[in-house]
Design a protein around this motif. Structure first.
Motif, PDB file in Angstrom:
ATOM      1  N   VAL A  21      -7.361 -79.001 -34.964  1.00 51.84           N
ATOM      2  CA  VAL A  21      -7.661 -78.833 -33.538  1.00 51.84           C
ATOM      3  C   VAL A  21      -6.931 -79.889 -32.713  1.00 51.84           C
ATOM      4  O   VAL A  21      -6.335 -79.584 -31.667  1.00 51.84           O
ATOM      5  CB  VAL A  21      -9.181 -78.906 -33.297  1.00 51.84           C
ATOM      6  N   SER A  22      -6.965 -81.128 -33.179  1.00 55.12           N
ATOM      7  CA  SER A  22      -6.307 -82.219 -32.466  1.00 55.12           C
ATOM      8  C   SER A  22      -4.793 -82.035 -32.437  1.00 55.12           C
ATOM      9  O   SER A  22      -4.140 -82.284 -31.420  1.00 55.12           O
ATOM     10  CB  SER A  22      -6.665 -83.546 -33.131  1.00 55.12           C
ATOM     11  N   LEU A  23      -4.242 -81.563 -33.543  1.00 51.79           N
ATOM     12  CA  LEU A  23      -2.797 -81.376 -33.663  1.00 51.79           C
ATOM     13  C   LEU A  23      -2.249 -80.425 -32.611  1.00 51.79           C
ATOM     14  O   LEU A  23      -1.182 -80.655 -32.041  1.00 51.79           O
ATOM     15  CB  LEU A  23      -2.466 -80.847 -35.070  1.00 51.79           C
ATOM     16  N   ILE A  24      -2.988 -79.343 -32.355  1.00 53.03           N
ATOM     17  CA  ILE A  24      -2.449 -78.273 -31.508  1.00 53.03           C
ATOM     18  C   ILE A  24      -3.194 -78.140 -30.185  1.00 53.03           C
ATOM     19  O   ILE A  24      -3.075 -77.122 -29.500  1.00 53.03           O
ATOM     20  CB  ILE A  24      -2.439 -76.924 -32.271  1.00 53.03           C
ATOM     21  N   ALA A  25      -3.954 -79.169 -29.786  1.00 55.28           N
ATOM     22  CA  ALA A  25      -4.804 -79.077 -28.590  1.00 55.28           C
ATOM     23  C   ALA A  25      -4.018 -78.706 -27.341  1.00 55.28           C
ATOM     24  O   ALA A  25      -4.419 -77.815 -26.568  1.00 55.28           O
ATOM     25  CB  ALA A  25      -5.555 -80.386 -28.379  1.00 55.28           C
ATOM     26  N   THR A  66      -0.842 -70.329 -36.331  1.00 58.18           N
ATOM     27  CA  THR A  66       0.479 -70.065 -35.762  1.00 58.18           C
ATOM     28  C   THR A  66       1.039 -71.331 -35.117  1.00 58.18           C
ATOM     29  O   THR A  66       2.206 -71.699 -35.337  1.00 58.18           O
ATOM     30  CB  THR A  66       0.403 -68.935 -34.717  1.00 58.18           C
ATOM     31  N   LEU A  67       0.218 -71.995 -34.334  1.00 53.03           N
ATOM     32  CA  LEU A  67       0.653 -73.210 -33.639  1.00 53.03           C
ATOM     33  C   LEU A  67       0.933 -74.345 -34.624  1.00 53.03           C
ATOM     34  O   LEU A  67       1.932 -75.065 -34.491  1.00 53.03           O
ATOM     35  CB  LEU A  67      -0.417 -73.637 -32.631  1.00 53.03           C
ATOM     36  N   ALA A  68       0.060 -74.508 -35.615  1.00 52.42           N
ATOM     37  CA  ALA A  68       0.229 -75.613 -36.564  1.00 52.42           C
ATOM     38  C   ALA A  68       1.447 -75.415 -37.451  1.00 52.42           C
ATOM     39  O   ALA A  68       2.156 -76.383 -37.774  1.00 52.42           O
ATOM     40  CB  ALA A  68      -1.033 -75.756 -37.421  1.00 52.42           C
ATOM     41  N   CYS A  69       1.717 -74.174 -37.840  1.00 52.61           N
ATOM     42  CA  CYS A  69       2.899 -73.909 -38.661  1.00 52.61           C
ATOM     43  C   CYS A  69       4.178 -74.165 -37.862  1.00 52.61           C
ATOM     44  O   CYS A  69       5.181 -74.649 -38.407  1.00 52.61           O
ATOM     45  CB  CYS A  69       2.873 -72.480 -39.202  1.00 52.61           C
TER      46      CYS A  69
END
Length: 338
Positions: A21-25, A66-69
């Motif tokens: 969650v923090s990675l892609i906030a 999708t966002l994290a990849c």
């Protein structure tokens, strides 16, 4: 040779989605804005009904993947924002349709849309969201992205039909069950991850690795869902305990219990799945049988196996914050049962 188990999957740490969650906030804020804009309509019932589910407390794990990849691959553009919204619309549409097919009354601890607005409106709003998802795919302009997501949509529908035809059929075996969950659940996880490699202009090997990560995570996710239907409560699950049992769904815990049971136990499972033993007492008896034979524990062990396969698929990518968050997302998916 025994495969090395990742420390998280061994239970050595408490998993969380917080790193993901923090990675892609920041990216997720753009996705949420896109979702809100695209579910608007001059027909008031459409945003009202769609918003009921979209704002219903779901983790939005698929668009987050999708966002994290994309982060994992170092992508710095913005195409993945609309595509993550696409993934969420596909998922939401399938949930709306599923609740109608299953006659569900609860999802994520809230009343389902079909219970509030009725089946016809729920199906039609699901169709609207599917249509919005295809608009977003076309706007992206990549035929490869369109091929991946449209294929996943078709496979999901096939999986749902396959599950429907397997319902109340105790002869359903493990191989068929795994094919069903690969289609109805894992296909969208796989596509959600794979499209990030397309927008980042990476080679097919990276595409396939992310596909494998998402697919194995999706299978693990569904195995856990099917296990905790017999091992959790409605508050924890956000749906009624024993729904699968009463609906006659042949999931892996039931398949294992039926295969390992004696003649009396096999007769009970046949009667239960075919709808002749569905009382609260029957459900309690089913749970006792599953515990005695270790069917739930073995289902969760299978989930950990697929989780390990998901983690292994990330091996080709460099270590870093994104990779760590994706690894921990796997353990979070498995640990929901504990």
């Amino acid at each position: 040779m025994t495969a090395t188990v990742h420390p998280l999957l061994s239970g050595a740490a408490t998993p969380s989605l917080d790193p993901l969650v923090s990675l892609i906030a920041a990216d997720m804020n753009h996705v949420n804005a896109e979702i809100l804009a695209r579910m608007q309509s001059e027909v008031p019932l459409i945003p009202e009904l769609a918003g009921h589910l979209i704002a219903g407390g779901g983790k939005r794990m698929r668009p987050m993947l999708t966002l994290a990849c994309a982060k994992l691959l170092g992508y710095g553009g913005t195409r993945h924002h609309k595509l993550a919204a696409t993934v969420e619309f596909i998922h939401t549409a399938t949930l709306l349709h599923d609740d109608v097919v299953d006659g569900s009354g609860m999802r994520r601890g809230k009343r389902t849309a079909n219970l509030i607005w009725g089946n016809p409106a729920t199906v039609l709003v699901g169709d609207f969201l599917f249509s919005r998802s295809f608009e977003l795919m076309v706007e992206d302009g990549s035929l490869r992205v369109l091929r991946i997501l449209s294929s996943a949509s078709a496979i999901i529908a096939e999986g749902e039909v396959a599950q429907l035809t397997a319902q109340r059929r105790i002869e359903t075996d493990e191989d068929r069950y795994l094919r069903i969950i690969d289609a109805k659940t894992a296909a969208l996880f796989a596509a959600a991850c794979r499209i990030s490699a397309v927008v980042a202009e990476r080679d097919e090997a990276d595409e396939l690795a992310l596909d494998s990560y998402g697919r194995n995570l999706g299978i693990a996710f569904q195995l856990v869902d099917d296990a905790i239907d017999y091992a959790s409560d409605g508050t924890t699950m956000g749906k009624d305990t024993g729904d699968d049992f009463r609906d006659g769904k042949v999931t892996l815990p039931v398949i294992l219990a039926h295969a390992r049971g004696d003649e009396t136990q096999r007769r009970f499972w046949k009667d239960a799945i075919e709808g002749r033993r569905t009382s609260d007492e029957d459900l309690a008896h089913a749970i006792r049988l599953l515990e005695e034979i270790g069917a739930v524990a073995d289902t969760l062990a299978r989930a950990r196996h697929y989780g390990q396969r998901a983690i292994a698929a990330l091996g080709r990518f460099p270590d870093g914050r994104a990779k760590s968050a994706l690894i921990e997302a796997v353990e979070f998916a498995v640990a929901r049962a504990y």
